[in-house]
Design a protein around this motif. Sequence first.
Motif, PDB file in Angstrom:
ATOM      1  N   VAL A 129     -23.729   0.093  29.580  1.00  0.00           N
ATOM      2  CA  VAL A 129     -23.440  -1.297  29.219  1.00  0.00           C
ATOM      3  C   VAL A 129     -23.030  -1.467  27.763  1.00  0.00           C
ATOM      4  CG1 VAL A 129     -24.988  -2.171  31.003  1.00  0.00           C
ATOM      5  CG2 VAL A 129     -25.862  -1.812  28.692  1.00  0.00           C
ATOM      6  N   ASP A 130     -23.093  -0.416  26.964  1.00  0.00           N
ATOM      7  CA  ASP A 130     -22.733  -0.529  25.549  1.00  0.00           C
ATOM      8  C   ASP A 130     -21.743   0.577  25.189  1.00  0.00           C
ATOM      9  OD1 ASP A 130     -22.769  -1.718  23.101  1.00  0.00           O
ATOM     10  OD2 ASP A 130     -24.602  -0.763  22.408  1.00  0.00           O
ATOM     11  N   TYR A 131     -20.684   0.676  25.975  1.00  0.00           N
ATOM     12  CA  TYR A 131     -19.699   1.755  25.853  1.00  0.00           C
ATOM     13  C   TYR A 131     -18.548   1.284  24.973  1.00  0.00           C
ATOM     14  CZ  TYR A 131     -16.293   5.233  27.612  1.00  0.00           C
ATOM     15  OH  TYR A 131     -15.372   6.253  27.755  1.00  0.00           O
ATOM     16  N   ALA A 132     -18.442   1.855  23.782  1.00  0.00           N
ATOM     17  CA  ALA A 132     -17.354   1.486  22.884  1.00  0.00           C
ATOM     18  C   ALA A 132     -17.176   2.570  21.831  1.00  0.00           C
ATOM     19  CB  ALA A 132     -17.642   0.150  22.206  1.00  0.00           C
ATOM     20  N   CYS A 133     -15.931   2.808  21.453  1.00  0.00           N
ATOM     21  CA  CYS A 133     -15.642   3.938  20.557  1.00  0.00           C
ATOM     22  C   CYS A 133     -16.114   3.672  19.136  1.00  0.00           C
ATOM     23  CB  CYS A 133     -14.155   4.257  20.568  1.00  0.00           C
ATOM     24  SG  CYS A 133     -13.097   2.877  20.083  1.00  0.00           S
ATOM     25  N   TRP A 134     -16.429   2.422  18.769  1.00  0.00           N
ATOM     26  CA  TRP A 134     -16.897   2.177  17.404  1.00  0.00           C
ATOM     27  C   TRP A 134     -18.409   2.121  17.335  1.00  0.00           C
ATOM     28  CZ3 TRP A 134     -12.479   0.028  19.277  1.00  0.00           C
ATOM     29  CH2 TRP A 134     -12.652  -0.983  20.218  1.00  0.00           C
ATOM     30  N   ARG A 135     -19.071   2.478  18.433  1.00  0.00           N
ATOM     31  CA  ARG A 135     -20.519   2.511  18.382  1.00  0.00           C
ATOM     32  C   ARG A 135     -21.069   3.793  18.999  1.00  0.00           C
ATOM     33  NH1 ARG A 135     -19.530  -2.473  20.150  1.00  0.00           N
ATOM     34  NH2 ARG A 135     -20.355  -2.150  22.246  1.00  0.00           N
ATOM     35  N   ASN A 136     -20.782   4.007  20.249  1.00  0.00           N
ATOM     36  CA  ASN A 136     -21.526   5.022  20.994  1.00  0.00           C
ATOM     37  C   ASN A 136     -20.687   6.131  21.598  1.00  0.00           C
ATOM     38  OD1 ASN A 136     -23.950   3.598  20.518  1.00  0.00           O
ATOM     39  ND2 ASN A 136     -23.449   2.177  22.159  1.00  0.00           N
ATOM     40  N   VAL A 137     -19.412   6.168  21.314  1.00  0.00           N
ATOM     41  CA  VAL A 137     -18.561   7.270  21.747  1.00  0.00           C
ATOM     42  C   VAL A 137     -18.164   8.061  20.504  1.00  0.00           C
ATOM     43  CG1 VAL A 137     -16.427   7.949  22.892  1.00  0.00           C
ATOM     44  CG2 VAL A 137     -17.708   5.969  23.730  1.00  0.00           C
ATOM     45  N   LEU A 138     -18.531   9.341  20.494  1.00  0.00           N
ATOM     46  CA  LEU A 138     -18.270  10.193  19.332  1.00  0.00           C
ATOM     47  C   LEU A 138     -17.022  11.023  19.600  1.00  0.00           C
ATOM     48  CD1 LEU A 138     -21.945  11.351  18.705  1.00  0.00           C
ATOM     49  CD2 LEU A 138     -20.774   9.280  17.890  1.00  0.00           C
ATOM     50  N   LEU A 139     -16.072  10.923  18.684  1.00  0.00           N
ATOM     51  CA  LEU A 139     -14.754  11.527  18.872  1.00  0.00           C
ATOM     52  C   LEU A 139     -14.545  12.709  17.948  1.00  0.00           C
ATOM     53  CD1 LEU A 139     -12.926   8.117  18.873  1.00  0.00           C
ATOM     54  CD2 LEU A 139     -13.136   9.575  20.891  1.00  0.00           C
ATOM     55  N   SER A 140     -13.648  13.601  18.352  1.00  0.00           N
ATOM     56  CA  SER A 140     -13.267  14.728  17.502  1.00  0.00           C
ATOM     57  C   SER A 140     -12.538  14.202  16.271  1.00  0.00           C
ATOM     58  CB  SER A 140     -12.371  15.687  18.275  1.00  0.00           C
ATOM     59  OG  SER A 140     -11.196  15.018  18.721  1.00  0.00           O
ATOM     60  N   GLU A 141     -12.402  15.050  15.289  1.00  0.00           N
ATOM     61  CA  GLU A 141     -11.785  14.623  14.024  1.00  0.00           C
ATOM     62  C   GLU A 141     -10.364  14.110  14.225  1.00  0.00           C
ATOM     63  OE1 GLU A 141     -11.012  16.379   9.498  1.00  0.00           O
ATOM     64  OE2 GLU A 141     -12.053  17.586  11.007  1.00  0.00           O
ATOM     65  N   ASP A 142      -9.619  14.763  15.138  1.00  0.00           N
ATOM     66  CA  ASP A 142      -8.244  14.322  15.392  1.00  0.00           C
ATOM     67  C   ASP A 142      -8.168  13.164  16.384  1.00  0.00           C
ATOM     68  OD1 ASP A 142      -8.838  15.540  17.793  1.00  0.00           O
ATOM     69  OD2 ASP A 142      -7.379  17.165  17.580  1.00  0.00           O
ATOM     70  N   ARG A 143      -9.337  12.713  16.884  1.00  0.00           N
ATOM     71  CA  ARG A 143      -9.427  11.590  17.814  1.00  0.00           C
ATOM     72  C   ARG A 143      -8.725  11.874  19.143  1.00  0.00           C
ATOM     73  NH1 ARG A 143     -13.472  10.594  14.789  1.00  0.00           N
ATOM     74  NH2 ARG A 143     -13.367   8.751  13.443  1.00  0.00           N
ATOM     75  N   GLU A 144      -8.640  13.147  19.491  1.00  0.00           N
ATOM     76  CA  GLU A 144      -7.993  13.539  20.744  1.00  0.00           C
ATOM     77  C   GLU A 144      -8.999  13.830  21.855  1.00  0.00           C
ATOM     78  OE1 GLU A 144      -4.780  13.601  21.313  1.00  0.00           O
ATOM     79  OE2 GLU A 144      -4.104  13.181  19.258  1.00  0.00           O
ATOM     80  N   ARG A 145     -10.278  14.032  21.497  1.00  0.00           N
ATOM     81  CA  ARG A 145     -11.295  14.408  22.485  1.00  0.00           C
ATOM     82  C   ARG A 145     -12.564  13.595  22.261  1.00  0.00           C
ATOM     83  NH1 ARG A 145     -10.120  18.667  19.814  1.00  0.00           N
ATOM     84  NH2 ARG A 145     -12.260  18.926  19.057  1.00  0.00           N
ATOM     85  N   ILE A 146     -13.312  13.427  23.319  1.00  0.00           N
ATOM     86  CA  ILE A 146     -14.639  12.818  23.225  1.00  0.00           C
ATOM     87  C   ILE A 146     -15.664  13.936  23.161  1.00  0.00           C
ATOM     88  CG2 ILE A 146     -16.383  11.473  24.455  1.00  0.00           C
ATOM     89  CD1 ILE A 146     -14.172   9.696  25.507  1.00  0.00           C
ATOM     90  N   GLU A 147     -16.422  13.978  22.088  1.00  0.00           N
ATOM     91  CA  GLU A 147     -17.410  15.030  21.876  1.00  0.00           C
ATOM     92  C   GLU A 147     -18.794  14.648  22.417  1.00  0.00           C
ATOM     93  OE1 GLU A 147     -16.590  17.864  20.868  1.00  0.00           O
ATOM     94  OE2 GLU A 147     -14.766  17.655  19.683  1.00  0.00           O
TER      95      GLU A 147
END
Length: 365
Positions: free
Chosen positions: A305-323
């Motif tokens: 219920v709190d899925y968002a890339c500026w809070r709880n989704v951690l991305l690779s440095e190039d922003r191409e993958r979800i880590e």
Amino acid sequence: MYQHSPYSTPTEDALDAAARTVASHKKCGVYVAQLIQATRTALRLHSSTKPSAVTVLGAGTFNKAFFIQFGSIAAVVRVPLDYLPAARDPIRLKSQIATLNFLQLHRPNVPVPRVLTAVLTGNNPAGAPYAISEFSSGTSLGMQEWFDMTAAKRDSLIDLLAAYWVRIAASTPFNTIGNIISDSVTISPQSRRGSGGTVSQGFRIMPMILQFPTGETECLDSSMEFCSGPTSLAEHWRYLIELRRREIARLYPDCDHSVIVKDGADNYHTLGKLMQCVDAVQHLADVAASMDPFEGKPMMALMHVDYACWRNVLLSEDRERIEGIVDWDDAVVVPRDLAALYPLELTLSARPRFTPINVRGSGGM
């Protein structure tokens, strides 16, 4: 980051001061030295191994996340804050851990931190409940970075986030609505309602735990862990509305309908008017449930219920993958047609709903 050589164990206050972004009132009352010891044990390190770094990743509304590193390996320790008793409810914490364990088994294509160990009550040397998880690499996306992206880059990221949402919301082996719990206890036939007691490889569904606990939220009754979730939306809404009725009765035991009460929007009403609203919501829920085309045979899905890339989704440095995808506290199992709705962040203008002051730190939050 708080480091010493030779090493000296920092206090929670010292870590907060070093982090700077952690509000002074967001305390756990935890003994950091004991957290370090528990983390050392969870990582199977020798008792003489000293941490190379200890810091506070961030503090949300209900939890604080500590980052503890020993050379090349690290862990995140989540500790509920001490001013909300409901945030430390053992059943609530057990469900959070069961959800992560379920994801590890049933969603291997979704990167979630593995729980190494957890203590569900404050009756331990650390003085607070805690859960130690593997550290998820990657960083959350800053809102300014989001706004500075090219349209093509932003579209590509939205597609990536949407693809992982579909993975998360795949059909579950459950047929009831609510929160995941470990099935380490024996459930009596009397505790199961209809076919709602389906067990899936050590997991089952209990009634939905109230999200976003407040200072007035009571801890869960211990019998709730032994109950099965409702089998339909109508039953689910009846359960939630009954919870609200009981909460109102607890706050106003005299049941004087002339008493003035304040709602969440700081408007004032009589208790009688409030109860009329509760009855109206119950009626609307019954009408809506009667129109549900999946009534009686819903397919269920897990929803973050709190899925968002500026809070709880951690991305690779190039922003191409979800880590890593973190903060599963309020994940719920719902009818799949509800989980099929993409989060607002991935629709409309794809703009974050929160201002920077509300954005939490990455890692274990």
